[in-house]
Motif scaffolding. Structure first.
Motif, PDB file in Angstrom:
ATOM      1  N   LYS A  14      38.581 -19.938  81.277  1.00 14.50           N
ATOM      2  CA  LYS A  14      38.912 -18.367  81.605  1.00 14.50           C
ATOM      3  C   LYS A  14      40.231 -18.264  81.966  1.00 14.50           C
ATOM      4  O   LYS A  14      40.958 -17.055  81.784  1.00 14.50           O
ATOM      5  N   ASP A  54      41.288 -14.344  81.093  1.00 15.73           N
ATOM      6  CA  ASP A  54      40.061 -13.549  81.690  1.00 15.73           C
ATOM      7  C   ASP A  54      40.316 -13.382  83.128  1.00 15.73           C
ATOM      8  O   ASP A  54      40.040 -12.440  83.752  1.00 15.73           O
ATOM      9  N   TYR A  64      31.874 -17.144  73.788  1.00 12.29           N
ATOM     10  CA  TYR A  64      31.447 -17.459  75.108  1.00 12.29           C
ATOM     11  C   TYR A  64      29.950 -17.889  75.051  1.00 12.29           C
ATOM     12  O   TYR A  64      29.202 -17.941  73.702  1.00 12.29           O
ATOM     13  N   ASN A 110      27.381 -16.735  76.423  1.00 10.64           N
ATOM     14  CA  ASN A 110      26.419 -15.666  76.094  1.00 10.64           C
ATOM     15  C   ASN A 110      27.055 -14.790  75.330  1.00 10.64           C
ATOM     16  O   ASN A 110      28.105 -13.995  75.218  1.00 10.64           O
ATOM     17  N   ARG A 129      26.888 -11.767  74.466  1.00  7.49           N
ATOM     18  CA  ARG A 129      27.163 -10.243  74.905  1.00  7.49           C
ATOM     19  C   ARG A 129      28.477 -10.278  75.609  1.00  7.49           C
ATOM     20  O   ARG A 129      29.051  -9.300  75.980  1.00  7.49           O
ATOM     21  N   ASP A 130      28.944 -11.555  75.942  1.00  4.21           N
ATOM     22  CA  ASP A 130      30.316 -11.388  76.810  1.00  4.21           C
ATOM     23  C   ASP A 130      31.385 -11.387  75.625  1.00  4.21           C
ATOM     24  O   ASP A 130      32.524 -11.025  75.968  1.00  4.21           O
ATOM     25  N   GLY A 131      30.970 -11.805  74.368  1.00  5.26           N
ATOM     26  CA  GLY A 131      32.080 -11.773  73.447  1.00  5.26           C
ATOM     27  C   GLY A 131      31.772 -10.749  72.436  1.00  5.26           C
ATOM     28  O   GLY A 131      32.806 -10.454  71.496  1.00  5.26           O
ATOM     29  N   ASN A 142      30.210  -6.528  71.228  1.00  4.86           N
ATOM     30  CA  ASN A 142      30.010  -5.348  71.617  1.00  4.86           C
ATOM     31  C   ASN A 142      28.763  -5.023  71.098  1.00  4.86           C
ATOM     32  O   ASN A 142      28.759  -4.699  69.847  1.00  4.86           O
ATOM     33  N   GLN A 160      29.892 -14.137  66.554  1.00  5.01           N
ATOM     34  CA  GLN A 160      31.077 -14.110  67.703  1.00  5.01           C
ATOM     35  C   GLN A 160      32.271 -15.099  67.062  1.00  5.01           C
ATOM     36  O   GLN A 160      33.288 -14.743  67.295  1.00  5.01           O
TER      37      GLN A 160
END
Length: 280
Positions: free
Chosen positions: A74, A79, A119, A121, A123-125, A127, A185
């Protein structure tokens, strides 16, 4: 590999949460079996992480939860900010500038043009308000491609390459399986042909059969595209399948490093021996 060939050079990368004391780094680590400073309570997520990565190489970082492996990635993907250390990326300013110290604007440019991240998850990578094609388009636009037809063509090509049905290009990821979300992703992460890709626990939570297919896909893409990768995992079977070299982390420090085959066949550190024995 000669010295000049490196793609990424990381030196003394450190992340401390909280206010460190004078002896924080001396009182934490594998020998203390803790990354919490007994004086200040600050947490040493990782400390003094140094390594080189070469073009087209796949480097594994393995360790248990809390070992600091994801924190390393990260920080390198920009990040989160580091507490100390340097990261030089050869395609950026010929590797002469510490990317960790650059402005937010320059960091966004580096992420959009020179790096990709997958990632654990999705949802982190991704939209989830955008379609699968829209997610890829977002990355392409951030990388300077504004031509609608070429964006759509590139999205179709990437989804085909990652085995996502093209007819689902306009569907949102929420309607996809976990394995298919990860493949979208991956498509997004490689959209701008970055020389460096980070993979953070990408198979965790997937069914075993889906894990195998995602790993096969990653290996095929690396072979076809020659992208250098840093693969983070707690699972040595993933590391064995994908990587050339491996760093083993415990309590925020590297305790062993070497060729993956060498580490798996003849681990030297007691912690690595424990990991390998659990794989057998």
């Amino acid at each position: 590999m000669v010295e000049k060939d490196w793609l990424l050079k990381v030196t003394n990368l450190t992340k401390i949460y909280g206010e460190p004391g004078a002896n924080t780094l001396l009182q934490t680590g594998p020998e203390f079996n803790s990354n919490i400073c007994p004086e200040t309570g600050s947490i040493v997520a990782c400390a003094d992480i140094s390594f080189d990565l070469y073009p087209g190489e796949v480097l594994g970082i393995v360790g248990e939860s809390g070992s600091g492996k994801s924190t390393v990635v990260k920080m390198l993907y920009l990040d989160i900010e580091s507490s100390n250390g340097a990261a030089l990326l050869k395609p950026y300013q010929n590797g002469l500038v510490n990317i960790l110290d650059e402005s937010n604007q320059k960091k966004r440019w580096i992420r959009n043009y020179l790096m990709g991240m997958v990632y654990q998850n999705p949802r982190d990578g991704l939209n989830f308000k955008f379609s699968s094609g829209g997610n890829i388009a977002e990355k392409l636009i951030m990388g300077g491609n504004y031509h609608v037809a070429s964006i759509r063509t590139r999205a179709k090509d990437l989804l085909t390459k990652t085995e996502v049905p093209v007819q689902r290009m306009d569907d949102k990821p929420a309607s996809f399986s976990g394995g298919m979300q990860q493949r979208v992703q991956i498509s997004k992460a490689i959209a701008n042909n970055p020389p460096l890709l980070f993979l953070d626990e990408v198979t965790t939570g997937l069914d075993v059969s889906v894990q195998a297919r995602v790993l096969d896909l990653i290996r095929e893409l690396q072979h076809d595209l020659g992208i250098a990768m840093i693969v983070v995992s707690h699972d040595l079977s993933v590391i064995r399948m994908l990587t050339d070299r491996t760093l083993v982390m415990k309590n925020g420090r590297i305790v062993e490093r070497g060729l993956t085959d060498q580490i798996l066949q003849d681990p030297q550190h007691p912690y690595t021996q424990l990991l390998v024995s659990s794989l057998l």
